[in-house]
Design a protein around this motif. Structure first.
Motif, PDB file in Angstrom:
ATOM      1  N   LEU A 185       0.844  -1.192   0.000  1.00 27.39           N
ATOM      2  CA  LEU A 185       0.000   0.000   0.000  1.00 27.39           C
ATOM      3  C   LEU A 185       0.883   1.248   0.000  1.00 27.39           C
ATOM      4  O   LEU A 185       1.770   1.396   0.861  1.00 27.39           O
ATOM      5  N   ALA A 186       0.622   2.142  -0.934  1.00 29.74           N
ATOM      6  CA  ALA A 186       1.476   3.323  -1.115  1.00 29.74           C
ATOM      7  C   ALA A 186       1.528   4.186   0.138  1.00 29.74           C
ATOM      8  O   ALA A 186       2.579   4.776   0.447  1.00 29.74           O
ATOM      9  N   ARG A 187       0.434   4.263   0.871  1.00 29.36           N
ATOM     10  CA  ARG A 187       0.393   5.137   2.048  1.00 29.36           C
ATOM     11  C   ARG A 187       1.442   4.740   3.071  1.00 29.36           C
ATOM     12  O   ARG A 187       2.027   5.603   3.742  1.00 29.36           O
ATOM     13  N   PHE A 188       1.721   3.456   3.192  1.00 28.30           N
ATOM     14  CA  PHE A 188       2.668   2.998   4.213  1.00 28.30           C
ATOM     15  C   PHE A 188       4.115   3.020   3.734  1.00 28.30           C
ATOM     16  O   PHE A 188       5.019   2.640   4.472  1.00 28.30           O
ATOM     17  N   LYS A 189       4.310   3.472   2.509  1.00 28.77           N
ATOM     18  CA  LYS A 189       5.678   3.708   2.038  1.00 28.77           C
ATOM     19  C   LYS A 189       6.120   5.144   2.307  1.00 28.77           C
ATOM     20  O   LYS A 189       7.292   5.467   2.156  1.00 28.77           O
ATOM     21  N   GLN A 190       5.187   5.987   2.694  1.00 28.01           N
ATOM     22  CA  GLN A 190       5.508   7.397   2.929  1.00 28.01           C
ATOM     23  C   GLN A 190       6.256   7.548   4.257  1.00 28.01           C
ATOM     24  O   GLN A 190       5.865   6.978   5.275  1.00 28.01           O
ATOM     25  N   ALA A 191       7.323   8.357   4.209  1.00 23.37           N
ATOM     26  CA  ALA A 191       8.143   8.558   5.399  1.00 23.37           C
ATOM     27  C   ALA A 191       7.357   9.133   6.578  1.00 23.37           C
ATOM     28  O   ALA A 191       7.525   8.677   7.719  1.00 23.37           O
ATOM     29  N   PRO A 192       6.475  10.153   6.379  1.00 19.49           N
ATOM     30  CA  PRO A 192       5.720  10.683   7.518  1.00 19.49           C
ATOM     31  C   PRO A 192       4.810   9.629   8.181  1.00 19.49           C
ATOM     32  O   PRO A 192       4.659   9.615   9.403  1.00 19.49           O
ATOM     33  N   ILE A 193       4.239   8.751   7.367  1.00 19.29           N
ATOM     34  CA  ILE A 193       3.373   7.715   7.931  1.00 19.29           C
ATOM     35  C   ILE A 193       4.193   6.722   8.736  1.00 19.29           C
ATOM     36  O   ILE A 193       3.802   6.320   9.847  1.00 19.29           O
ATOM     37  N   ARG A 194       5.353   6.336   8.211  1.00 22.19           N
ATOM     38  CA  ARG A 194       6.206   5.402   8.954  1.00 22.19           C
ATOM     39  C   ARG A 194       6.687   6.029  10.258  1.00 22.19           C
ATOM     40  O   ARG A 194       6.739   5.368  11.302  1.00 22.19           O
ATOM     41  N   SER A 195       7.030   7.301  10.184  1.00 17.16           N
ATOM     42  CA  SER A 195       7.459   7.986  11.400  1.00 17.16           C
ATOM     43  C   SER A 195       6.311   8.045  12.417  1.00 17.16           C
ATOM     44  O   SER A 195       6.524   7.846  13.623  1.00 17.16           O
ATOM     45  N   ALA A 196       5.091   8.284  11.939  1.00 21.97           N
ATOM     46  CA  ALA A 196       3.936   8.346  12.843  1.00 21.97           C
ATOM     47  C   ALA A 196       3.681   6.980  13.478  1.00 21.97           C
ATOM     48  O   ALA A 196       3.375   6.885  14.680  1.00 21.97           O
ATOM     49  N   LEU A 197       3.810   5.900  12.697  1.00 18.11           N
ATOM     50  CA  LEU A 197       3.631   4.558  13.248  1.00 18.11           C
ATOM     51  C   LEU A 197       4.621   4.287  14.376  1.00 18.11           C
ATOM     52  O   LEU A 197       4.261   3.784  15.450  1.00 18.11           O
ATOM     53  N   LEU A 198       5.887   4.628  14.151  1.00 24.09           N
ATOM     54  CA  LEU A 198       6.923   4.401  15.162  1.00 24.09           C
ATOM     55  C   LEU A 198       6.615   5.177  16.440  1.00 24.09           C
ATOM     56  O   LEU A 198       6.709   4.637  17.556  1.00 24.09           O
ATOM     57  N   ARG A 199       6.249   6.438  16.308  1.00 21.12           N
ATOM     58  CA  ARG A 199       6.012   7.266  17.486  1.00 21.12           C
ATOM     59  C   ARG A 199       4.762   6.821  18.253  1.00 21.12           C
ATOM     60  O   ARG A 199       4.778   6.792  19.489  1.00 21.12           O
ATOM     61  N   LEU A 200       3.711   6.473  17.527  1.00 22.42           N
ATOM     62  CA  LEU A 200       2.490   6.045  18.204  1.00 22.42           C
ATOM     63  C   LEU A 200       2.694   4.708  18.921  1.00 22.42           C
ATOM     64  O   LEU A 200       2.204   4.505  20.045  1.00 22.42           O
ATOM     65  N   LEU A 201       3.424   3.779  18.300  1.00 25.14           N
ATOM     66  CA  LEU A 201       3.715   2.501  18.955  1.00 25.14           C
ATOM     67  C   LEU A 201       4.575   2.705  20.196  1.00 25.14           C
ATOM     68  O   LEU A 201       4.350   2.088  21.248  1.00 25.14           O
ATOM     69  N   SER A 202       5.562   3.597  20.095  1.00 26.09           N
ATOM     70  CA  SER A 202       6.439   3.877  21.228  1.00 26.09           C
ATOM     71  C   SER A 202       5.667   4.502  22.383  1.00 26.09           C
ATOM     72  O   SER A 202       5.844   4.124  23.552  1.00 26.09           O
ATOM     73  N   LEU A 203       4.793   5.461  22.064  1.00 26.10           N
ATOM     74  CA  LEU A 203       3.998   6.104  23.100  1.00 26.10           C
ATOM     75  C   LEU A 203       3.053   5.103  23.765  1.00 26.10           C
ATOM     76  O   LEU A 203       2.869   5.114  24.991  1.00 26.10           O
ATOM     77  N   PHE A 204       2.472   4.237  22.976  1.00 22.60           N
ATOM     78  CA  PHE A 204       1.529   3.248  23.510  1.00 22.60           C
ATOM     79  C   PHE A 204       2.219   2.327  24.522  1.00 22.60           C
ATOM     80  O   PHE A 204       1.707   2.102  25.624  1.00 22.60           O
ATOM     81  N   CYS A 205       3.383   1.814  24.160  1.00 25.45           N
ATOM     82  CA  CYS A 205       4.101   0.905  25.067  1.00 25.45           C
ATOM     83  C   CYS A 205       4.603   1.646  26.309  1.00 25.45           C
ATOM     84  O   CYS A 205       4.576   1.089  27.421  1.00 25.45           O
TER      85      CYS A 205
END
Length: 825
Positions: free
Chosen positions: A118-138
């Motif tokens: 999926l093209a959306r998950f190749k975007q750098a801002p989306i990947r960065s958002a995934l990393l930060r949200l997962l980190s905050l959640f844990c």
């Protein structure tokens, strides 16, 4: 079979996806319902609208244009409350949560392979958002990161109306996991996987209950759920499904709002592939299981409906409650009951048996002594002596195998029609002898819908006083407890005897070892001092070892101690019977020979109970065990009928009962006539003292119900109230009579039913309504198929008389007992 690759290491390739437009009218109605939400009732109306849909295709579908907002409402998440936190502060907090100590490297690896097509998950801002949200959640939850969190977070990024707002994405993700995957939110990874083991065990029980053949196929090939279903329960199928199918599935999860919905969806998904799994080579099973997926929302909705039907209409409610409490209840919730853990099956309780939601056949697997001290009125007795003995000895006798075959054959007649509940003692050691081996045998033969009564008989009946429609028969809590404890004591005594044998022979083995070492040492010394050849030394050494071993092994290591209840001097000699010398067939051969055993010859019944003979050697006596014993005994008396009366002569038969009761009609002379030959319209003048001599009437309201031998249906008290009519119970020293008042002839009654007093096999009461009593009469055979085995349990026609007697109930019951005692019964 080799272990399959870990599901979370696999890549699932999505096709690029763009959601299609929703029909304008339906979208407008959904938006209007969303805007109208003010309370829980409004949410319920919104849920009903979405479940109904605009047409069959859109039923249970949430329009993608408002999916994020609807999910928030269904999860109870308030957008206004979430958005109170300033965006800048949230972003700063999320960025600070990324650290090496917070599994940054592993998170990033998973982020880069999240939905890579999926093209959306190749975007750098989306990947960065995934990393930060997962980190905050844990960090905020103080939990360890688990592979799969990335797959759970990804769908929330794709929501059109909320996916662009990190605060809403984070709130929906957190609440969704808390509701439907709380086991993932424990503090350590090890604890999470301990909880996953419970989830796998629960799923296995559900699979065994509904599709035992598929369960045993996977079990026999070591394909346990942790090998193929880990991603199902960790990522809630997001790892296995395309994004379109995942969104459709999660719509259903939220609309249904049952935490077990996904477990029964998994059951429907797995069983939909059963033909492929049975057809494939066992070596290919891992790959076949790993390929199970779905890319079609239509297919997802079909399987969800199938799973929901199995959950709601075909599974005991008490079992569902237990699993919900275990997997989704507060921390510290008790584990699944020990009886279902050991037996790997679902459980039922008395509320299931009485609710009427499911049809049950109840089999009591306890010993005869325990059964006679009390049992559920609807339960049939299952004789298991030979199966118990086979378990103790470790060898399956031919008779025990035939018992199993007949049990399987009997249950197969019910397949798909009723649920079978096995009643045990409730003590784990006893149930391992009584219930668990039978469960394995029946399920391996493919018998579905098999459960065990939670806690066993004694624990279950403690709840009966709160359950109106469950009746007990011959119950004494003191006697039942004593019988159970006595059996447990006997079992422990046998085990102690076996332990003594093991210890004795272990000691003998050690003594042999020491003797061998001594002899070998002596041989080495002689070899060192002797000039003989090596071969002669070896021969002499072996001879010494042999002599030492023989000296030890010929001793009696137990002496004169008692073993198994017999002193060594008086212990009975071991005997060999023809049956014991037969070659034992394997279980697979039993299954293949079932059809050939139909219509086989009968073997004598056990002498301790003397029930009617059934095909094979299987004995499954009706709950009226005392009457069965009496009838069998009386049949042996010369010139006596099945009820112990003199057989009628031809002259008596021709005389008959006449059209109305006359003087002496209830005297001993009437025993030459059969009660079933009383003609229709036979009347009794209750004011005629000569006619009424020896007959006592008890006014009541009653309803007579006929049931087949395997029927376990039960009505509510209110249901019987609606159909009861004014009647009289008439009792004499020979007969039990139901009389109906005649409208046109005052003081006259018509005989509606007449049975011998011996045929009253059970009288049971309802604690909640003390004026209610149920008289059960001995079965009469109505088996059109002519099967001797089904005659025993399935072809009987029972008469149950449900009676409300506000006055004279104790006198009525006492008189019945008096008459039976006078006959020595």
């Amino acid at each position: 079979p080799r272990r399959p690759p870990t599901p979370l290491d696999m890549n699932l390739h999505d096709n690029e996806w763009e959601p299609g437009p929703t029909p304008p009218d339906f979208l407008s109605s959904v938006r209007a319902a969303v805007m109208a939400v003010r309370n829980k009732d409004d949410v319920a109306r919104l849920r009903a609208l979405l479940l109904r849909g605009d047409d069959e295709e859109s039923a249970a579908t949430i329009p993608h244009e408002v999916r994020g907002t609807v999910w928030a409402l269904l999860l109870g998440t308030s957008p206004s409350a979430v958005l109170k936190e300033p965006a800048e502060e949230f972003a700063k907090k999320a960025k600070a949560a990324v650290s090496e100590e917070n599994s940054k490297d592993q998170m990033w690896k998973d982020v880069t392979r999240t939905r890579p097509a999926l093209a959306r998950f190749k975007q750098a801002p989306i990947r960065s958002a995934l990393l930060r949200l997962l980190s905050l959640f844990c960090l905020e939850r103080k939990i360890a990161y688990i592979q799969g969190f990335n797959e759970l977070l990804a769908p929330f990024i794709l929501l059109t109306d909320t996916g662009e707002n990190p605060r809403m994405v984070y709130a929906l993700f957190s609440t969704f996991l808390q509701r439907f995957a709380p086991m993932l939110l424990d503090t350590t990874e090890n604890t999470v996987f301990d909880k996953l083991k419970l989830a796998f065990a629960a799923f296995n029980r559900i699979l065994l209950y509904h599709d035992p053949k598929l369960y045993w196929l996977l079990e026999s090939n070591l394909m346990t759920p942790d090998l193929y279903a880990t991603s199902w329960f960790v990522t809630l199928f997001a790892r296995n499904f395309t994004i379109e199918a995942t969104l459709a599935l999660w719509d259903l999860v939220l609309l249904d709002n049952d935490v077990l919905g996904l477990y029964f969806f998994a059951l429907a998904l797995l069983t939909s592939k059963r033909d492929e799994l049975f057809a494939c080579d066992p070596a290919s099973l891992p790959e076949s299981l790993m390929r199970i997926s779905s890319s079609s929302p239509v297919e997802v909705r079909q399987m969800w409906r199938h799973g929901a039907a199995l959950r709601g209409a075909s599974t005991p409610e008490s079992a569902l409650s237990v699993i919900r409490a275990e997997l989704f209840g507060p921390k510290g919730t008790d584990a699944l009951p020990m009886d279902t853990q050991a037996a790997r099956v679902l459980g039922s309780d008395c509320s299931d048996l009485s609710s009427g939601a499911l049809r049950y056949f109840v089999w009591d697997c306890r010993s005869l002594e325990e059964f006679q001290t009390g049992h559920l009125a609807q339960a049939a007795f299952l004789k298991l002596d030979r199966l118990r003995e086979s378990r103790r000895t470790g060898k399956m006798s031919a008779e025990a195998e035939l018992d199993i075959v007949n049990a399987i054959e009997f249950c197969a007649d019910f397949e798909g029609a009723v649920h079978i509940c096995l009643v045990g003692s409730g003590l784990l050691d006893l149930d391992k002898e009584d219930v668990y081996p039978l469960i394995d045998q029946l399920t391996q033969a493919g018998i579905p819908r098999l459960s065990i009564l939670y806690g066993g008989f004694l624990e279950a009946v403690q709840k009966v006083q709160d359950i109106e429609h469950v009746e007990l028969a011959d119950f004494s809590v003191e006697a039942a407890t004593a019988a159970r404890d006595q059996r447990a004591l006997q079992l422990n005594s046998r085990r102690a005897a076996v332990d003594a044998l093991v210890q004795a022979f272990t000691g003998a083995k050690d003594e042999v070892g020491r003797a061998i070492e001594t002899a070998a040492g002596r041989a080495e010394q002689e070899a060192a001092s002797d000039s003989s050849s090596v071969s002669s030394v070896t021969i002499r050494g072996d001879s010494g070892v042999s002599e030492a071993s023989s000296a030890v092994l010929t001793k009696n290591p137990i002496g004169d101690r008692d073993v198994g209840g017999f002193p060594s001097a008086s212990r009975p000699p071991r005997t060999t019977t023809a049956a014991a010398t037969k070659t034992t067939k394997g279980w697979s051969s039993i299954r293949h020979s079932m059809s050939s055993l139909i219509g086989g010859s009968s073997t004598p019944a056990s002498n301790d109970l003397k029930p009617r003979q059934s095909r094979g050697s299987f004995e499954a006596e009706r709950v009226a065990t005392q009457t069965s014993e009496r009838v069998a005994r009386d049949r042996k008396k010369p010139g006596r009928g099945a009820l112990g009366r003199s057989k009628p002569s031809n002259a008596d038969k021709s005389a008959g009962w006449g059209k109305k009761a006359k003087k002496g009609w209830l005297s001993d002379k009437s025993l030459s006539l059969s009660p079933k030959d009383v003609p229709r319209g036979f009347t009794v003048n209750t004011k005629d003292e000569k006619v009424m001599l020896g007959l006592r009437l008890f006014p009541c309201e009653l309803f007579i119900e006929e049931r087949s031998g395997h029927s376990t249906q039960s009505r509510s008290t209110e249901a019987y109230d609606a159909v009861m009519n004014q009647r009289f119970i008439g009792l004499s020293n020979h007969y039990f009579i139901v009389l109906s008042p005649m409208a046109k002839k005052k003081d006259h009654c018509e005989v509606e039913m007449m049975r011998s007093i011996e045929e009253v096999v059970r009288i049971s009461f309802r604690k909640s309504r003390p004026q209610y009593v149920t008289f059960e009469l001995a079965p009469r055979m109505t088996n059109p198929r002519g099967s001797a085995f089904l005659d025993e349990l399935g072809g009987e026609l029972r008469h149950l008389i449900f009676c409300s007697m506000t006055e004279g109930l104790q006198d009525c019951v006492g008189l019945i007992k008096e008459y039976l005692n006078a006959k020595g019964l």
